[in-house]
Design a protein around this motif. Structure first.
Motif, mmCIF file in Angstrom:
data_model
loop_
_atom_site.group_PDB
_atom_site.id
_atom_site.type_symbol
_atom_site.label_atom_id
_atom_site.label_comp_id
_atom_site.label_asym_id
_atom_site.label_seq_id
_atom_site.Cartn_x
_atom_site.Cartn_y
_atom_site.Cartn_z
ATOM 1 N N ASN A 9 75.899 14.976 13.788
ATOM 2 C CA ASN A 9 76.216 16.625 13.288
ATOM 3 C C ASN A 9 76.382 17.290 14.275
ATOM 4 O O ASN A 9 75.493 17.782 15.086
ATOM 5 C CB ASN A 9 75.057 16.870 12.219
ATOM 6 C CG ASN A 9 75.222 18.196 11.687
ATOM 7 O OD1 ASN A 9 76.149 18.733 11.857
ATOM 8 N ND2 ASN A 9 74.055 18.513 11.080
ATOM 9 N N LYS A 11 77.400 20.383 14.194
ATOM 10 C CA LYS A 11 77.026 21.878 13.712
ATOM 11 C C LYS A 11 78.043 22.784 14.365
ATOM 12 O O LYS A 11 79.427 22.150 14.429
ATOM 13 C CB LYS A 11 75.503 21.982 14.339
ATOM 14 C CG LYS A 11 74.579 21.151 13.914
ATOM 15 C CD LYS A 11 73.337 21.789 13.961
ATOM 16 C CE LYS A 11 72.190 20.511 13.545
ATOM 17 N NZ LYS A 11 71.113 21.144 13.509
ATOM 18 N N HIS A 94 72.656 20.275 3.735
ATOM 19 C CA HIS A 94 71.891 20.482 4.958
ATOM 20 C C HIS A 94 70.734 21.662 4.928
ATOM 21 O O HIS A 94 71.391 22.559 4.724
ATOM 22 C CB HIS A 94 72.818 20.220 6.100
ATOM 23 C CG HIS A 94 72.060 20.454 7.440
ATOM 24 N ND1 HIS A 94 71.233 21.373 8.165
ATOM 25 C CD2 HIS A 94 71.917 19.312 8.490
ATOM 26 C CE1 HIS A 94 70.739 20.928 9.388
ATOM 27 N NE2 HIS A 94 70.917 19.636 9.561
ATOM 28 N N GLU A 166 65.351 14.660 6.358
ATOM 29 C CA GLU A 166 65.251 15.547 7.555
ATOM 30 C C GLU A 166 64.151 16.593 7.295
ATOM 31 O O GLU A 166 64.480 17.640 6.620
ATOM 32 C CB GLU A 166 66.516 16.217 7.588
ATOM 33 C CG GLU A 166 67.837 15.453 8.201
ATOM 34 C CD GLU A 166 68.853 16.068 8.822
ATOM 35 O OE1 GLU A 166 69.282 15.363 9.719
ATOM 36 O OE2 GLU A 166 69.238 17.318 8.363
ATOM 37 N N ALA A 170 61.248 19.502 11.997
ATOM 38 C CA ALA A 170 61.771 18.491 13.003
ATOM 39 C C ALA A 170 62.956 18.734 13.570
ATOM 40 O O ALA A 170 63.534 18.196 14.488
ATOM 41 C CB ALA A 170 61.423 17.065 12.593
ATOM 42 N N ILE A 171 63.932 19.623 12.860
ATOM 43 C CA ILE A 171 65.403 19.794 13.034
ATOM 44 C C ILE A 171 65.377 20.733 14.492
ATOM 45 O O ILE A 171 65.053 21.830 14.239
ATOM 46 C CB ILE A 171 65.871 20.445 12.086
ATOM 47 C CG1 ILE A 171 66.224 19.345 10.983
ATOM 48 C CG2 ILE A 171 67.491 20.752 12.611
ATOM 49 C CD1 ILE A 171 66.694 19.509 9.475
ATOM 50 N N GLY A 172 65.873 20.416 15.358
ATOM 51 C CA GLY A 172 66.147 21.234 16.434
ATOM 52 C C GLY A 172 65.202 21.643 17.312
ATOM 53 O O GLY A 172 65.092 22.512 17.911
ATOM 54 N N GLY A 211 66.192 14.749 12.586
ATOM 55 C CA GLY A 211 65.247 15.815 12.961
ATOM 56 C C GLY A 211 64.890 15.242 14.472
ATOM 57 O O GLY A 211 64.035 14.344 14.504
ATOM 58 N N SER A 212 65.730 16.042 15.376
ATOM 59 C CA SER A 212 65.012 15.615 16.835
ATOM 60 C C SER A 212 65.356 13.997 16.987
ATOM 61 O O SER A 212 64.612 13.827 18.110
ATOM 62 C CB SER A 212 63.880 16.158 17.254
ATOM 63 O OG SER A 212 63.819 17.567 17.010
ATOM 64 N N LEU A 231 70.684 10.576 11.180
ATOM 65 C CA LEU A 231 71.575 11.716 11.306
ATOM 66 C C LEU A 231 71.247 12.680 12.393
ATOM 67 O O LEU A 231 69.893 13.063 12.372
ATOM 68 C CB LEU A 231 71.304 12.730 10.078
ATOM 69 C CG LEU A 231 72.257 13.817 9.822
ATOM 70 C CD1 LEU A 231 73.831 13.459 10.050
ATOM 71 C CD2 LEU A 231 72.279 14.474 8.415
ATOM 72 N N VAL A 232 71.969 12.639 13.541
ATOM 73 C CA VAL A 232 71.501 13.248 14.880
ATOM 74 C C VAL A 232 72.521 14.453 15.153
ATOM 75 O O VAL A 232 73.565 14.598 15.053
ATOM 76 C CB VAL A 232 71.900 12.070 16.036
ATOM 77 C CG1 VAL A 232 71.443 12.584 17.296
ATOM 78 C CG2 VAL A 232 71.317 10.845 15.537
ATOM 79 N N GLY A 233 71.466 15.689 15.130
ATOM 80 C CA GLY A 233 72.136 16.753 15.670
ATOM 81 C C GLY A 233 72.462 16.926 17.183
ATOM 82 O O GLY A 233 73.310 16.222 17.812
ATOM 83 N N GLY A 234 71.505 17.679 18.034
ATOM 84 C CA GLY A 234 71.721 17.926 19.372
ATOM 85 C C GLY A 234 72.003 16.591 20.211
ATOM 86 O O GLY A 234 73.023 16.652 21.231
HETATM 87 P P1 PGA Z 1 68.598 17.785 15.296
HETATM 88 O O1 PGA Z 1 69.419 18.177 14.141
HETATM 89 O O2 PGA Z 1 68.874 16.193 16.033
HETATM 90 O O3 PGA Z 1 69.201 18.621 16.447
HETATM 91 O O4 PGA Z 1 67.208 17.902 15.418
HETATM 92 C C1 PGA Z 1 69.492 17.281 13.022
HETATM 93 C C2 PGA Z 1 70.299 17.695 11.809
HETATM 94 O O5 PGA Z 1 70.195 18.959 11.807
HETATM 95 O O6 PGA Z 1 70.899 16.959 11.461
#
Ligand code: PGA
Length: 254
Positions: A9, A11, A94, A166, A170-172, A211-212, A231-234
């Motif tokens: 993701n 973003k 999200h 998520e 834990a997100i970001g 989440g991270s 599901l992977v953000g950063g």
């Molecule tokens: P993150 O984001 O991996 O940067 O914590 C995950 C997400 O928001 O889907």
């Protein structure tokens, strides 16, 4: 055996040049899509370019869509258009959209129905804020979110739905849920689907953790029996890290 999904993701990150460079870097090394489902979810104006260059094994997703087919909704993107340009996945509900754009369980449910109408594979996000976890109410919170998101879906539609657990805290933040915490909440979601439909259907639905997630922790997370991917953000913004996570997923499966 449920097929592993690793979805990035991005973003609101990456220019067109950066996005195309990423695709160029990863294209030859994405695992076979019969083994790992690899997805990148990007900002809407990038989607058509990414679809054109996705190669055989990568798939492209949107990060949001509107619940209506068309109309006077300035600034919104329709499921019909996403399907029309070759997008195959869409993140729905999200927590950043719930928090900053007032998305509710009801709008998440409407979007989910609409996505399925247009053959988009939804990645529906649920997860508790820190205050709920601290009160020990994670299970009931996630259960309620799951029930509301999935309301009215037919049993034969469930197999196309991907859910992402998520936890908001834990997100970001760099604070990953432990594999045990993630596995427990994922099991709660699966049991909820089992109650709505039946255990056989629940058993087929892929449930991801988000989440991270990073190259260091993804292996332990997806090793858990209830967790079918991430599901992977950063960590998905770097092509090197994304490929590393896919390689770990592939090792886990084979
Ligand atoms: P993150 O984001 O991996 O940067 O914590 C995950 C997400 O928001 O889907």
């Amino acid at each position: 055996m449920r097929k592993v999904v690793i979805a990035g993701n991005w973003k609101m990150f990456k220019t067109r040049d950066e996005a195309l460079q990423f695709i160029y870097n990863v294209n030859m090394e994405i695992p076979n899509r019969e083994i790992v489902e690899s997805v990148i979810c990007a900002q809407a104006p990038l989607l058509r370019d990414l679809v054109k260059r996705q190669g055989d094994n990568l798939r492209i997703g949107a990060q949001n869509m509107h619940e209506k087919t068309e109309g006077a909704y300035t600034g919104e993107v329709s499921a019909a258009l996403l399907e029309n340009i070759g997008v195959q996945y869409v993140i729905i509900g999200h927590s950043e959209r719930r928090e900053h754009f007032q998305e509710t369980d009801e709008s998440v449910n409407k979007k989910l129905h609409q996505a399925l109408r247009y053959d988009l594979r939804p990645i529906v996000c649920v997860g508790e804020p820190l205050s709920v976890r601290e009160k020990g109410e994670t299970d009931s919170y996630v259960e309620r979110q799951t029930e509301k998101a999935l309301a009215g879906l037919k049993a034969d539609e469930m197999e196309d739905v991907i859910i992402a657990y998520e936890p908001i805290w834990a997100i970001g933040t760099g604070k990953t849920a432990t594999p045990e915490m993630a596995n427990d909440a994922t099991r709660t979601i699966r049991e909820t689907i089992g109650r709505i439909h039946d255990a056989g259907i629940a058993d087929k639905v892929r449930i991801l953790y988000g989440g991270s997630v990073n190259t260091e922790n993804i292996g332990d997370l997806i090793a858990k029996e209830e967790i079918d991917g991430a599901l992977v953000g950063g960590a998905s913004l770097s092509s090197k890290n994304f490929l590393r996570m896919l390689a770990i997923a592939q090792e886990h499966v084979t």
